[in-house]
Design an enzyme around this catalytic site. Sequence first.
Site, mmCIF file in Angstrom:
data_model
loop_
_atom_site.group_PDB
_atom_site.id
_atom_site.type_symbol
_atom_site.label_atom_id
_atom_site.label_comp_id
_atom_site.label_asym_id
_atom_site.label_seq_id
_atom_site.Cartn_x
_atom_site.Cartn_y
_atom_site.Cartn_z
ATOM 1 N N SER A 96 0.897 -1.217 -0.084
ATOM 2 C CA SER A 96 0.063 -0.026 0.100
ATOM 3 C C SER A 96 0.942 1.069 0.291
ATOM 4 O O SER A 96 1.447 1.321 0.352
ATOM 5 C CB SER A 96 -1.196 -0.148 1.312
ATOM 6 N N CYS A 151 -6.159 0.684 12.016
ATOM 7 C CA CYS A 151 -7.614 -0.459 11.866
ATOM 8 C C CYS A 151 -8.072 -0.812 11.936
ATOM 9 O O CYS A 151 -9.659 -0.968 12.426
ATOM 10 C CB CYS A 151 -6.689 -1.340 10.446
#
Length: 383
Positions: A200, A328
Amino acid sequence: MNNKIYMDNAGTSPMAPEVIKTMTDAMTNVFGNASATNYYGREAKRVLENSRHVIAQSINADDKEIIFTSGGTESDNTAIIQTALARQNEGKHIISTKFEHEAVLRPLARLEKMGFEVTYLDIDENGQINLDDLRNAIRPDTILVTIMIVNNEVGSLAPIKEIGEIVAPTNAWFHTDAVQAYGEVPIDVKDMKIDLLSTSAHKLNGPKLIGFLYERDGIDFPPFMLGGDQELKRRPGTENVPAIAGFAKAVEIHSNKAILANEERYFNFKHTLVDGLKKNGIDIEVNGNIEDQMAPQVISIWFKGIRNDVLLTNLDLAGVVGAAGSACTAGSLDPSHVLIAMYGKDSPRVWESLRFSFSIENTIEEVRSVVDTLTKIIKRLNK
């Protein structure tokens, strides 16, 4: 960043100025659809493929092995679920570890509900698996081994080359979540015998909502989504060319030469942080350790007797940004599954640890300031 000291780069990192400029230029001048045959489409295609080449070279891959995605979560889900569905006639056994990112653990949990069997390897107090456990877990019906390179909460660095050598002669494919590793530690997919790798951009000073899945030539499974024929028919959807160009610029900034230079800086940051706190009489221990089998940019510290939510709130009010664990799951009141895997659910570490993570934007002066700020807060809380 309003004069705050930002040390949650494992959660996300600020975009580098060069990345912002590259994306701005692309948004202004390269607005075509890369699948179109007109002039603007051809220009977009040129930027797309040049970026793909830069990124492929960074991990010693071929250009055609890079599939652009929306980020690490999509890449992890695609690699894991599509491998399982494509290979289920060969076997339904998968191997992973107990402290993977949720983008790995949750797809595995879904597959278990679908009849797949998952072996979760134990983790020791340094955040490492026992390689003999891996060898013993592999069976003729094992179709996938998925183990991350760098743990996002404690920074432990897996022996990926050794893992790849164990998996390569077997029937299993080897996937690794490299989201926290890419741009921070050297990666060579051929030398490490990696079949599938997820990344990412926003972890290495690039934009959000862009990443890639490395898919070794010869690996074949259907696309995760259905639609157009973009990305060599492997991932439909019009490519986000400005974000991809920004990703490539971030990769250039984080070249292998820069990785080595940053490694020395970051380990110095860690030692300065830990030594400074101990010198000031703060009772701490590092989760894992500082350097041995650890990535340079992440450190997790146990602040004995102080709840992490209390310490985080006080730090935030003082202008210092750290984290209690994965961004997250930061809104959750549950303890870190990573620290539970390492130390057990009854260890006070799971409620009393903070993570600090560095990027190219941080300085040694900031680290020293964090030491002073932490010292003042903890001594005040301990009164």
